[in-house]
Design an enzyme around this catalytic site. Structure first.
Site, PDB file in Angstrom:
ATOM      1  N   ALA A  65       0.869  -1.172   0.000  1.00 14.50           N
ATOM      2  CA  ALA A  65       0.000   0.000   0.000  1.00 14.50           C
ATOM      3  C   ALA A  65       0.907   1.223   0.000  1.00 14.50           C
ATOM      4  O   ALA A  65       2.074   1.145   0.396  1.00 14.50           O
ATOM      5  CB  ALA A  65      -0.883  -0.022   1.240  1.00 14.50           C
ATOM      6  N   GLY A 108       0.461  -4.798   0.945  1.00 13.55           N
ATOM      7  CA  GLY A 108      -0.772  -4.810   0.152  1.00 13.55           C
ATOM      8  C   GLY A 108      -0.591  -5.477  -1.206  1.00 13.55           C
ATOM      9  O   GLY A 108      -1.558  -5.997  -1.777  1.00 13.55           O
ATOM     10  N   GLU A 111      -1.032  -9.056  -0.549  1.00 13.70           N
ATOM     11  CA  GLU A 111      -2.451  -9.256  -0.238  1.00 13.70           C
ATOM     12  C   GLU A 111      -3.303  -9.215  -1.506  1.00 13.70           C
ATOM     13  O   GLU A 111      -4.236 -10.002  -1.669  1.00 13.70           O
ATOM     14  CB  GLU A 111      -2.907  -8.198   0.772  1.00 13.70           C
ATOM     15  CG  GLU A 111      -2.238  -8.390   2.129  1.00 13.70           C
ATOM     16  CD  GLU A 111      -2.469  -7.223   3.081  1.00 13.70           C
ATOM     17  OE1 GLU A 111      -2.115  -6.080   2.720  1.00 13.70           O
ATOM     18  OE2 GLU A 111      -3.001  -7.448   4.173  1.00 13.70           O
ATOM     19  N   GLU A 131       4.645  -5.083   6.968  1.00 10.99           N
ATOM     20  CA  GLU A 131       3.982  -3.990   7.693  1.00 10.99           C
ATOM     21  C   GLU A 131       4.530  -3.813   9.100  1.00 10.99           C
ATOM     22  O   GLU A 131       4.547  -2.705   9.639  1.00 10.99           O
ATOM     23  CB  GLU A 131       2.465  -4.250   7.755  1.00 10.99           C
ATOM     24  CG  GLU A 131       1.727  -4.119   6.439  1.00 10.99           C
ATOM     25  CD  GLU A 131       1.676  -5.400   5.621  1.00 10.99           C
ATOM     26  OE1 GLU A 131       2.469  -6.346   5.898  1.00 10.99           O
ATOM     27  OE2 GLU A 131       0.841  -5.470   4.705  1.00 10.99           O
TER      28      GLU A 131
END
Ligand code: CO8
Length: 257
Positions: A65, A108, A111, A131
């Site tokens: 992300a 992300g 993911e 993360e």
């Protein structure tokens, strides 16, 4: 339809989406997710598309992300916006979605790859949930999907240490379906997507629905669900055509209905 953060094209019955933020290693922000959903809407609604491929560059599928976007956010804002909830819409798509992952698939990015129905990886792919290094945790399903994919021991270790897995380890662990040399990844993925896209679309979609049911139900309920779906497919013309073609020793001519 034109996009700023992704590229889309069609190859026969396959829709191809390429993440295109090279300056940020395809980091995912809300615009990327919104554009991804618009592209997927387009492919889902197009009866001439039977399978979708999602890829990035040879250096990065997506490096996570967008940390620069997230650095400015606060709790009321992310809560009220339901930050990154558009990822759920990607996960709920009904046509098959294959991730072709080269380079980094971190945070992300990992993911997003796991939201896809299966992952083909280049030999240079690297998967991880880093993360923890940023003082946060996975927020697009990483703790859940990684654990289901590779089991608690490895998933817990990766999420707590931020360690990355290479393609070989990811394949052995069950995260990745197959590995290809980086320069062959996209062609091989498109080939597999075309194979899927030529099957009867109802049977493909029902198969996806049944496999995904595994993660939501008990074995007995899952088997019952599969049987009901199996019974219903006898209502399709493609079931008649597929079986008749076998009997007549010819290739089936599926009409996707
Ligand atoms: N976000 C924003 N920008 C990024 C990101 C990212 N995730 N990753 C890379 N970039 C940018 C860099 O800042 C750099 O930009 P600039 O040139 O302007 O400085 C450019 O991309 C190139 O990156 P590097 O120079 O760092 O390239 P390297 O080859 O040296 O390193 C790495 C590549 C190892 C991938 C490195 O870029 C890196 O560690 N990236 C961050 C990886 C990471 O921590 N990802 C997890 C992010 S957090 C997350 O995904 C949380 C998801 C949950 C959200 C849930 C919300 C509800």
């Amino acid at each position: 339809m034109s996009f700023e953060t992704i590229l889309i094209e069609t190859r026969e019955r396959v829709g191809l989406i390429t993440l295109n933020r090279p300056q940020a290693l395809n980091a995912l922000n809300t615009q990327v997710l919104d554009e991804l959903n618009q592209a997927l809407d387009q492919f889902e609604n197009d009866p001439n598309i039977g399978c979708v491929v999602l890829t990035g560059s040879s250096k990065a599928f997506a490096a996570g992300a967008d940390i620069k976007q997230m650095a400015e956010l606060n709790y009321p804002g992310v809560y009220m916006d339901d930050f990154f909830s558009p990822a759920d819409r990607i996960a709920n798509r009904r046509k098959p979605l294959i991730a072709a992952v080269a380079g980094y698939a971190l945070g992300g990015g990992c993911e997003l790859a796991m939201i896809c129905d299966f992952i083909y990886a280049a030999d240079n792919a690297r998967f991880g949930q880093p993360e923890i290094n940023l003082g946060v945790l996975p927020g697009i399903g990483g703790t859940q999907r990684l654990t289901r994919a590779i089991g608690k021991a490895k998933a817990m270790e990766m999420c707590l240490t931020g360690r990355q897995m290479d393609a070989q380890e990811a394949e052995q662990a069950g995260l990745v379906a197959r590995i290809f040399p980086v320069d062959q990844l996209l062609d091989e993925t498109l080939k597999a997507a075309q194979v899927i896209a030529e099957k009867s679309l109802p049977s493909v979609m029902m198969t996806k629905e049944c496999v995904n049911r595994v993660f939501e139900t008990s074995l007995a309920e899952g088997v019952r669900f599969e049987r009901r779906v199996f019974h219903s497919i006898f209502a399709t013309a493609d079931q008649k055509e597929g079986m008749q073609a076998f009997v007549e020793k010819r290739k089936p001519d599926f009409k996707h209905g």
